[in-house]
Design an enzyme around this catalytic site. Sequence first.
Site, PDB file in Angstrom:
ATOM      1  CB  SER A 224      -1.073  -0.103   1.100  1.00 43.00           C
ATOM      2  OG  SER A 224      -0.136   0.210   2.465  1.00 43.00           O
ATOM      3  CG  MET A 225       2.240   2.339  -2.838  1.00 43.08           C
ATOM      4  SD  MET A 225       2.959   2.237  -4.455  1.00 43.08           S
ATOM      5  CE  MET A 225       1.441   2.184  -5.370  1.00 43.08           C
ATOM      6  N   GLY A 226      -0.164   4.721   0.579  1.00 43.11           N
ATOM      7  CA  GLY A 226      -0.966   5.941   0.938  1.00 43.11           C
ATOM      8  C   GLY A 226      -1.724   6.391  -0.161  1.00 43.11           C
ATOM      9  CB  ALA A 227      -2.593  10.024  -1.329  1.00 45.48           C
ATOM     10  N   GLY A 229      -2.675   4.877  -3.542  1.00 42.76           N
ATOM     11  CA  GLY A 229      -3.319   3.497  -3.849  1.00 42.76           C
ATOM     12  C   GLY A 229      -2.339   2.339  -3.459  1.00 42.76           C
ATOM     13  N   GLY A 255      -4.896   1.856   6.712  1.00 47.33           N
ATOM     14  CA  GLY A 255      -4.251   0.328   6.246  1.00 47.33           C
ATOM     15  C   GLY A 255      -5.379  -0.645   6.805  1.00 47.33           C
ATOM     16  CG  ASP A 256      -5.561  -0.623  10.825  1.00 46.80           C
ATOM     17  OD1 ASP A 256      -4.663  -1.404  10.631  1.00 46.80           O
ATOM     18  OD2 ASP A 256      -5.932   0.060  11.625  1.00 46.80           O
TER      19      ASP A 256
HETATM   20  P1  ADP Z   1      -0.933   2.061   6.474  1.00 47.28           P
HETATM   21  O1  ADP Z   1      -1.929   2.988   7.045  1.00 47.28           O
HETATM   22  O2  ADP Z   1      -0.969   0.641   6.573  1.00 47.28           O
HETATM   23  O3  ADP Z   1       0.365   2.674   6.356  1.00 47.28           O
HETATM   24  P2  ADP Z   1      -1.600   3.350   3.741  1.00 47.28           P
HETATM   25  O4  ADP Z   1      -1.500   4.720   4.259  1.00 47.28           O
HETATM   26  O5  ADP Z   1      -0.774   2.809   2.582  1.00 47.28           O
HETATM   27  O6  ADP Z   1      -1.700   2.192   4.727  1.00 47.28           O
HETATM   28  O7  ADP Z   1      -3.245   3.419   2.923  1.00 47.28           O
HETATM   29  C1  ADP Z   1      -3.983   2.113   2.824  1.00 47.28           C
HETATM   30  C2  ADP Z   1      -4.927   2.410   1.712  1.00 47.28           C
HETATM   31  O8  ADP Z   1      -5.826   3.736   2.047  1.00 47.28           O
HETATM   32  C3  ADP Z   1      -4.055   2.945   0.529  1.00 47.28           C
HETATM   33  O9  ADP Z   1      -3.607   2.130  -0.526  1.00 47.28           O
HETATM   34  C4  ADP Z   1      -5.360   3.703  -0.089  1.00 47.28           C
HETATM   35  O10 ADP Z   1      -6.017   2.870  -0.882  1.00 47.28           O
HETATM   36  C5  ADP Z   1      -5.840   4.261   1.075  1.00 47.28           C
HETATM   37  N1  ADP Z   1      -5.410   5.661   1.404  1.00 47.28           N
HETATM   38  C6  ADP Z   1      -4.740   6.051   2.283  1.00 47.28           C
HETATM   39  N2  ADP Z   1      -4.644   7.559   2.488  1.00 47.28           N
HETATM   40  C7  ADP Z   1      -5.259   7.837   1.289  1.00 47.28           C
HETATM   41  C8  ADP Z   1      -5.328   9.392   0.942  1.00 47.28           C
HETATM   42  N3  ADP Z   1      -4.893  10.428   1.406  1.00 47.28           N
HETATM   43  N4  ADP Z   1      -6.243   9.310  -0.150  1.00 47.28           N
HETATM   44  C9  ADP Z   1      -7.013   8.314  -0.812  1.00 47.28           C
HETATM   45  N5  ADP Z   1      -6.914   6.990  -0.276  1.00 47.28           N
HETATM   46  C10 ADP Z   1      -5.861   6.954   0.656  1.00 47.28           C
END
Ligand code: ADP
Length: 312
Positions: A224-227, A229, A255-256
């Site tokens: 996973s890569m935050g915003a 995707g 992430g959860d």
């Molecule tokens: P973790 O909390 O485990 O670090 P991530 O930050 O990668 O996980 O977020 C998990 C998923 O949540 C992402 O793959 C994305 O689909 C969604 N997500 C997280 N932050 C955003 C954001 N700012 N905008 C849109 N989708 C988000």
Amino acid sequence: MILTVTMNPSIDTAYPLAGPLKVDDVNRVEPIKTAGGKGLNVSRVLGQLGDDVLVTGLLGGRMGDFIADRLDEAGVAHDFARIAGESRVCIAVLHEGNQTEFLEAGPEVGADELAGFEAKFRELAARADVVTMSGSLPRGVDAGYYAMLTGIAAGAGAKVLLDTSGASLEAALGAKRKPYLVKPNLSELGALLGRELPAGDLGEVRAAVEGDERFRGVEWVVVSMGAAGSVAFSGGRAWRARAPRIECMNATGSGDSTVAGFAHGIAAGAEPAEVLRLGNACGTLNAMDPATGHLPMKRWDDIYGAVEVTEL
Ligand code: ADP
């Protein structure tokens, strides 16, 4: 049934301050208390998605009673093993756009208490189609514990979704029976590989995952890569999921929520692209809501429809 495991739950307490944090002075606060821990976030989201979910893990003392009461109020079924130590409290002070956190390590867990939990887990995992295990382990628990639980659950025919990092993840990837799905974020994957991965270089991520023996036998590796995707690998194929642009309110628990979406899709026997769409929709929806591990379901159709999944 989807079984979720939370080994070190907490009472998450937020203190929103009207002004700046006054150090060495009094700050008056109205607390917001929730039953916290990554596995509990997964469980709440699964509840919102309408899944049959059961929560297990370790719970101790009066703090543990509080967590159980909150789950009862939310209508989330649970069956924890009780331990002698007090479950922990984690505090987040919210001030001027900052979040200053105080995280208790949690109770020390004894060998007999762990054996008691293992017996319960064996029983519950035998009834589960999918088991999710999330977060760090409490003090006194060996880094190989999730790997051991994975062996029990996978041996009983359940699909194990493991969302952890560091030594616990490494142990699970080194075991004979591997998890069905792991979901490191980019920095957790970098830590596992011992080098930083450049954000946006999917070719490098693909080469890293597909070239690493430790991922052999894991059905799904999702990074996973935050915003931005996520990117997912399964059976020699790879997919990219792009999250729609949203106004981010609070990405804690995204992430959860993603893990909850995956568990929902996998339990329903969905196709890979559908599983990914569900996970990313849940992660993005969580980021749109101020509460952690809570989706604004009114926005489901437009966000679910706006997640783009393409095979690489
Ligand atoms: P973790 O909390 O485990 O670090 P991530 O930050 O990668 O996980 O977020 C998990 C998923 O949540 C992402 O793959 C994305 O689909 C969604 N997500 C997280 N932050 C955003 C954001 N700012 N905008 C849109 N989708 C988000």
